[in-house]
Scaffold this motif. Structure first.
Motif, PDB file in Angstrom:
ATOM      1  N   UNK A  99       0.855  -1.179   0.000  1.00  0.00           N
ATOM      2  CA  UNK A  99       0.000   0.000   0.000  1.00  0.00           C
ATOM      3  C   UNK A  99       0.891   1.228   0.000  1.00  0.00           C
ATOM      4  N   UNK A 100       0.617   2.143  -0.927  1.00  0.00           N
ATOM      5  CA  UNK A 100       1.493   3.314  -1.035  1.00  0.00           C
ATOM      6  C   UNK A 100       0.888   4.564  -0.418  1.00  0.00           C
ATOM      7  N   UNK A 101      -0.433   4.580  -0.231  1.00  0.00           N
ATOM      8  CA  UNK A 101      -1.077   5.788   0.274  1.00  0.00           C
ATOM      9  C   UNK A 101      -0.946   5.900   1.787  1.00  0.00           C
ATOM     10  N   UNK A 102       0.263   5.949   2.266  1.00  0.00           N
ATOM     11  CA  UNK A 102       0.467   6.038   3.706  1.00  0.00           C
ATOM     12  C   UNK A 102       1.355   7.227   4.042  1.00  0.00           C
ATOM     13  N   UNK A 103       1.077   7.830   5.193  1.00  0.00           N
ATOM     14  CA  UNK A 103       1.930   8.898   5.707  1.00  0.00           C
ATOM     15  C   UNK A 103       2.502   8.438   7.043  1.00  0.00           C
ATOM     16  N   UNK A 104       3.829   8.397   7.113  1.00  0.00           N
ATOM     17  CA  UNK A 104       4.483   7.968   8.346  1.00  0.00           C
ATOM     18  C   UNK A 104       4.549   9.131   9.316  1.00  0.00           C
ATOM     19  N   UNK A 105       4.336   8.845  10.577  1.00  0.00           N
ATOM     20  CA  UNK A 105       4.365   9.896  11.596  1.00  0.00           C
ATOM     21  C   UNK A 105       4.772   9.275  12.920  1.00  0.00           C
ATOM     22  N   UNK A 106       4.946  10.138  13.917  1.00  0.00           N
ATOM     23  CA  UNK A 106       5.315   9.641  15.237  1.00  0.00           C
ATOM     24  C   UNK A 106       4.121   9.778  16.179  1.00  0.00           C
TER      25      UNK A 106
ATOM     26  N   UNK B 228       5.028   8.581  -7.182  1.00  0.00           N
ATOM     27  CA  UNK B 228       3.998   8.022  -6.291  1.00  0.00           C
ATOM     28  C   UNK B 228       3.157   9.131  -5.661  1.00  0.00           C
ATOM     29  N   UNK B 229       3.838  10.173  -5.219  1.00  0.00           N
ATOM     30  CA  UNK B 229       3.130  11.350  -4.674  1.00  0.00           C
ATOM     31  C   UNK B 229       2.106  11.847  -5.689  1.00  0.00           C
ATOM     32  N   UNK B 230       2.583  12.006  -6.921  1.00  0.00           N
ATOM     33  CA  UNK B 230       1.701  12.597  -7.936  1.00  0.00           C
ATOM     34  C   UNK B 230       0.519  11.673  -8.217  1.00  0.00           C
ATOM     35  N   UNK B 231       0.793  10.351  -8.259  1.00  0.00           N
ATOM     36  CA  UNK B 231      -0.302   9.410  -8.504  1.00  0.00           C
ATOM     37  C   UNK B 231      -1.333   9.498  -7.383  1.00  0.00           C
ATOM     38  N   UNK B 232      -0.850   9.589  -6.148  1.00  0.00           N
ATOM     39  CA  UNK B 232      -1.769   9.711  -5.022  1.00  0.00           C
ATOM     40  C   UNK B 232      -2.621  10.967  -5.159  1.00  0.00           C
ATOM     41  N   UNK B 233      -2.004  12.060  -5.579  1.00  0.00           N
ATOM     42  CA  UNK B 233      -2.750  13.309  -5.724  1.00  0.00           C
ATOM     43  C   UNK B 233      -3.697  13.245  -6.917  1.00  0.00           C
ATOM     44  N   UNK B 234      -3.297  12.503  -7.966  1.00  0.00           N
ATOM     45  CA  UNK B 234      -4.200  12.324  -9.114  1.00  0.00           C
ATOM     46  C   UNK B 234      -5.497  11.672  -8.653  1.00  0.00           C
ATOM     47  N   UNK B 235      -5.388  10.734  -7.718  1.00  0.00           N
ATOM     48  CA  UNK B 235      -6.570  10.026  -7.228  1.00  0.00           C
ATOM     49  C   UNK B 235      -7.428  10.924  -6.342  1.00  0.00           C
TER      50      UNK B 235
ATOM     51  N   UNK C 223     -12.157   7.086  -0.639  1.00  0.00           N
ATOM     52  CA  UNK C 223     -11.181   6.157  -0.103  1.00  0.00           C
ATOM     53  C   UNK C 223     -10.307   5.560  -1.197  1.00  0.00           C
ATOM     54  N   UNK C 224      -9.637   6.386  -1.974  1.00  0.00           N
ATOM     55  CA  UNK C 224      -8.766   5.815  -3.004  1.00  0.00           C
ATOM     56  C   UNK C 224      -7.466   5.311  -2.369  1.00  0.00           C
ATOM     57  N   UNK C 225      -7.006   4.148  -2.790  1.00  0.00           N
ATOM     58  CA  UNK C 225      -5.749   3.606  -2.272  1.00  0.00           C
ATOM     59  C   UNK C 225      -4.823   3.288  -3.432  1.00  0.00           C
ATOM     60  N   UNK C 226      -3.643   3.878  -3.373  1.00  0.00           N
ATOM     61  CA  UNK C 226      -2.632   3.575  -4.377  1.00  0.00           C
ATOM     62  C   UNK C 226      -1.770   2.435  -3.843  1.00  0.00           C
ATOM     63  N   UNK C 227      -1.463   1.504  -4.726  1.00  0.00           N
ATOM     64  CA  UNK C 227      -0.649   0.378  -4.261  1.00  0.00           C
ATOM     65  C   UNK C 227       0.102  -0.270  -5.402  1.00  0.00           C
ATOM     66  N   UNK C 228       0.726  -1.370  -5.071  1.00  0.00           N
ATOM     67  CA  UNK C 228       1.452  -2.125  -6.087  1.00  0.00           C
ATOM     68  C   UNK C 228       1.396  -3.585  -5.678  1.00  0.00           C
ATOM     69  N   UNK C 229       1.926  -4.440  -6.497  1.00  0.00           N
ATOM     70  CA  UNK C 229       1.885  -5.856  -6.152  1.00  0.00           C
ATOM     71  C   UNK C 229       2.559  -6.699  -7.197  1.00  0.00           C
ATOM     72  N   UNK C 230       2.586  -7.997  -6.935  1.00  0.00           N
ATOM     73  CA  UNK C 230       3.216  -8.929  -7.867  1.00  0.00           C
ATOM     74  C   UNK C 230       2.168  -9.863  -8.445  1.00  0.00           C
TER      75      UNK C 230
ATOM     76  N   UNK D 132      -0.060   1.363  -9.007  1.00  0.00           N
ATOM     77  CA  UNK D 132       0.947   2.378  -9.308  1.00  0.00           C
ATOM     78  C   UNK D 132       0.984   2.683 -10.802  1.00  0.00           C
ATOM     79  N   UNK D 133       0.691   3.952 -11.143  1.00  0.00           N
ATOM     80  CA  UNK D 133       0.543   4.305 -12.554  1.00  0.00           C
ATOM     81  C   UNK D 133       1.823   4.223 -13.347  1.00  0.00           C
TER      82      UNK D 133
END
Lengths: 458, 323
Positions: A170-177, A227-234, A339-346, A419-420
């Motif tokens: 899953x790519x649509x994640x923001x890491x934080x503390x 990836x950022x841009x793809x997330x924003x496209x969604x 709830x768009x989710x950008x991701x990738x996979x095999x 992932x586009x």
């Protein structure tokens, strides 16, 4: 033969549990020399699920992937029950040059039986060589049952279904503390506007710059921005516009993509927002993506947008959990309902249709394999592997990030998009897009950037 | 038989080259007598300027620094490698053998041991075969005469221009048809084929330097091609063979592309370079192991180079520059 049909002592137990304990037992055994004795002694492998594959003694299936040590071990472990119950041997090999090598080998007629292909674009190229073969009908049925339409479409080339999905990220994640957020009373945002407000709050607090990023990655430098841009496209656009953009039905430099890249620039090119703990805007280009989010640990940065696999970049011993040192939240949609989710996979693509290959391919498309693989990963590498398979039981995941990712993938509201840049032609997706994104972060205007990418489209 | 043919047809096949060889012989013969000592003295005087020495030392230090950094890095703990540069060991020294343990421990999946053996199995035949074939071919080109020799020689030399990437797919298809893809045979044959043009060229030029009189004298004494080749040429060719041997050795030892393509990714035939490439992990987050891995893979080439280096410069100069 006798070992294969070993007695079903734990019959009636839940499939998942059977598979899980089998993997655990085998995992324990494989650490000593005698890995084979596992099923015979442990007696916990439930071979009932493998009966339909028949007796495959003496047969070998070769698997080739780009997933190397230490992540390769769970793959081999997850094949164990199949090997023990059917008698077949699975020969797993991997190297990081997979994406170039598999094309060469397929064209020369030297393809493996099954390749684990990480990109739909590469999948199409491989099918175009004429060496790939269609899977048996059961695989298609399994994919219909366990994955959404969207996933099946990514394994389909020109209307023919070829490859079942394997792993996912899953790519649509923001890491934080979480600790930093709790200390300052910040809330995890649920809309894009709230994300903006949060960012401004952090700036107003004045302790650190809110965002950090790094895009350096050897010849692939620039991909985190794509990836950022793809997330924003969604989010600026919608999933339909995204599909048109990926398929080049709308020009790369048209209105929505321009808005999307500007939305990225709003965060990444704003000297007040970046680059927390590292430097100014231009330091984004020179920081490796592996190091881009590490300043979160010492509080020099609060937000870092990066895929689920980033968890393994934090030093050993880091508490990655909802109340720990670091965690991730879902990069929110425009509204709380989006709830768009950008991701990738095999994807598992086969190059042979021998019975043992088809049987193995079918096993890989089941929920049984997904659960076996997830528990093997939990065992061997502390997680870090998920699948979009709806039959995947979150109980088999030990890693909170994996659980979060699976929740996102399995959420019925989720609209998943692959992932586009992985689907675009190589001249764009793994060349111009990366390079222009790097030029963009170091000062090139949005318009010039998108014009140049548009011009590079073959 | 050999006497009667040797005289009317001088063993030297290229017309006009005889005189050049003669001159070479004269000079060579004269060197020990008198121009030798003054020449050596001049050379020594010119080469031992203190400034030149200083320059050489600075250059050597500059060139060695990155390697030294790599060596130091390979002994540092993971967190230190990730956070700070190697030069910080001066203020904060902390060393560990952990990186080496990880890459050498046979129980770990990142162990380099089996690949090390593979590299040796690949390299030795892939060096010996081209040397053997090239010296034979070079002898034919230099000291026998047959129709189309010059055209053939130019053709062999021109093959150096073909980039190996162009040949990967067609060669692999051939190997697949012959059923030897994924075996050591495919790698040995490929390395031999790729190394031959340069080897033939170097050996040929070196052999042409050998005075024709020597060959003629041998013929007069009744030696055939086989005797001349093994008893005269091979001993005299030692520097050239060593030079090309080092060159080919380094190329094969460091090769990744050829091995990956022709041997496939299987651990049974993959060389050390493949293991090194994969050492950093799927997403590159174990890159701290690379410095230790690099030193493990460097040991053998360094030993080979140091033990043969005195031939290296001599052989290369003799073969290529004067040719």
């Amino acid at each position: 033969m006798t070992r294969m049909m070993s007695r079903p002592r734990t019959r009636g137990a839940v499939l998942v549990a059977g598979g899980l304990s089998a993997v655990l037992a085998l995992g324990a055994c494989s650490s000593d020399d005698d890995g084979d004795g596992g099923s015979a002694d442990g007696g916990s492998t439930d071979c009932a699920d493998f009966e339909s594959y028949g007796d495959l003694s003496g047969k070998t299936v070769t698997v080739y992937a780009g997933i190397v040590a230490p992540e390769d071990q769970p793959y081999m472990d997850s094949y164990k029950p199949f090997e023990d119950c059917t008698g077949a041997t699975i020969d797993y090999t991997a190297d990081k040059n997979f994406e170039q090598q598999i094309l060469v080998q397929a064209q020369a007629g030297n393809a493996p039986d099954i390749a684990i292909v990480p990109q739909p674009g590469l999948l199409q190229q491989l099918v175009a060589t004429g060496a790939a073969v269609e899977p048996p009908a059961e695989v298609g049925a399994n994919v219909d049952e366990f994955w959404g339409e969207d996933w099946k479409a990514y394994g389909t080339v020109d209307g023919t279904f070829y490859a079942a999905p394997s792993g996912a990220s899953v790519k649509s994640l923001v890491w934080y503390s979480p600790t930093q957020f709790a200390d300052n009373g910040w809330e995890v945002p649920t809309t894009l506007d709230e994300l903006q407000t949060l960012t401004d709050d952090i700036v107003a607090k004045g302790d650190n710059k809110p965002w950090c990023a790094g895009i350096s990655s050897g010849e692939a430098t620039g991909w985190p921005i794509t990836d950022w841009m793809e997330d924003m496209m969604l989010r600026v656009g919608d999933p339909d516009v995204y599909d048109q953009w990926v398929a080049h039905d709308i020009p790369f430099n048209s209105e929505v993509p321009t808005e999307a890249l500007d939305a990225v620039g709003n965060y990444l090119k704003n000297p007040d927002y970046v680059n927390g703990g590292i430097g100014d805007v231009s330091s984004i280009a020179t920081t490796t993506f592996q190091d881009g989010g590490l300043p979160i640990l010492d509080g020099a940065c609060s937000l870092h947008r990066m895929a689920s696999f980033y968890a393994s970049n934090f030093p050993e011993g880091t508490d990655v959990s909802e109340d720990g040192e670091v965690f991730a939240f879902y990069l929110p949609g425009k509204t709380a309902d989006d709830h768009p989710v950008l991701g990738a996979g095999e994807f598992n693509l086969a190059f042979a249709d021998r019975p043992e290959v088809q049987a193995f391919q079918t096993y890989l498309s089941t929920d049984l394999w997904a659960n076996n693989k997830a528990s093997a990963s939990s065992e061997a590498t502390g997680g870090g592997w998920i699948s979009a398979n709806k039959g995947l039981d979150p109980a088999n995941l030990v890693n909170p990030i994996d659980k979060l990712s699976v929740d996102l993938l399995q959420d019925p509201n989720t609209v998943f998009r692959f992932d586009g840049s992985d689907q675009m032609p190589a001249a764009v997706g793994s060349n111009a897009f990366w390079k222009q994104a790097t030029a963009w972060i170091t000062g090139q205007s949005t318009k010039d950037t998108l014009d140049k990418i548009e011009a590079s489209w073959p | 038989m050999s006497e009667s043919t040797a005289h009317p047809t001088p063993a030297n096949p290229v017309p006009g080259a005889t005189s050049a060889t003669m001159q070479d012989v004269d000079v060579a013969g004269a060197v020990p007598d008198k121009p030798g000592p003054p020449l050596a003295a001049t050379a020594k005087r010119r080469l031992t300027s203190p400034w030149a020495s200083l320059f050489a030392v600075i250059l050597a230090v500059l060139w060695t620094t990155p390697t030294l950094g790599l060596l130091i890095t390979s002994f540092r703990p993971q967190e230190d490698i990730n956070d700070t540069g190697w030069w910080t060991v001066l203020s904060n020294p902390s060393f560990t053998m952990e990186n080496y343990q990880t890459v050498l421990d046979p129980d770990k999946s990142s162990a380099l041991g089996p690949y090390f053996i593979n590299s040796i199995v690949i390299t030795i035949p892939a060096v010996i075969a081209p040397v053997l074939l090239a010296t034979l071919a070079a002898y034919a080109f230099a000291w026998t005469s047959f129709r189309g020799k010059n055209i053939l020689f130019v053709a062999v030399f021109a093959l150096q221009v073909v980039p190996i990437q162009v040949t990967l797919l067609p060669l692999l298809t051939l190997y697949v048809d012959a059923g030897i893809s994924g075996t050591f045979w495919a790698i040995w044959i490929s390395h031999t084929a790729f190394g031959l043009p340069l080897a033939v060229f170097l050996m040929h030029n070196f052999m042409r330097e050998i005075p024709g009189e020597l060959i003629e004298a041998a013929r007069v004494d009744g030696a055939g091609h086989v005797t001349i080749f093994f008893r005269m040429m091979l001993p005299m060719l030692k520097p050239a063979i060593a030079a090309f041997g080092i060159y080919q050795f380094l190329w094969v030892w460091n090769d990744l592309l050829v091995a990956l393509t022709f041997a496939g990714p299987g651990a049974a035939t993959a060389p050390l370079t493949k293991a090194l490439f994969d050492l950093a992990g799927t997403r590159g987050n174990a890159w701290y192991l690379l410095s230790a891995g690099a030193f493990v893979s460097m040991i053998v080439p360094v030993i080979v180079f140091l033990s043969l280096q005195r031939y290296f410069v001599r052989g290369l100069l003799a073969g290529s520059v004067k040719g």
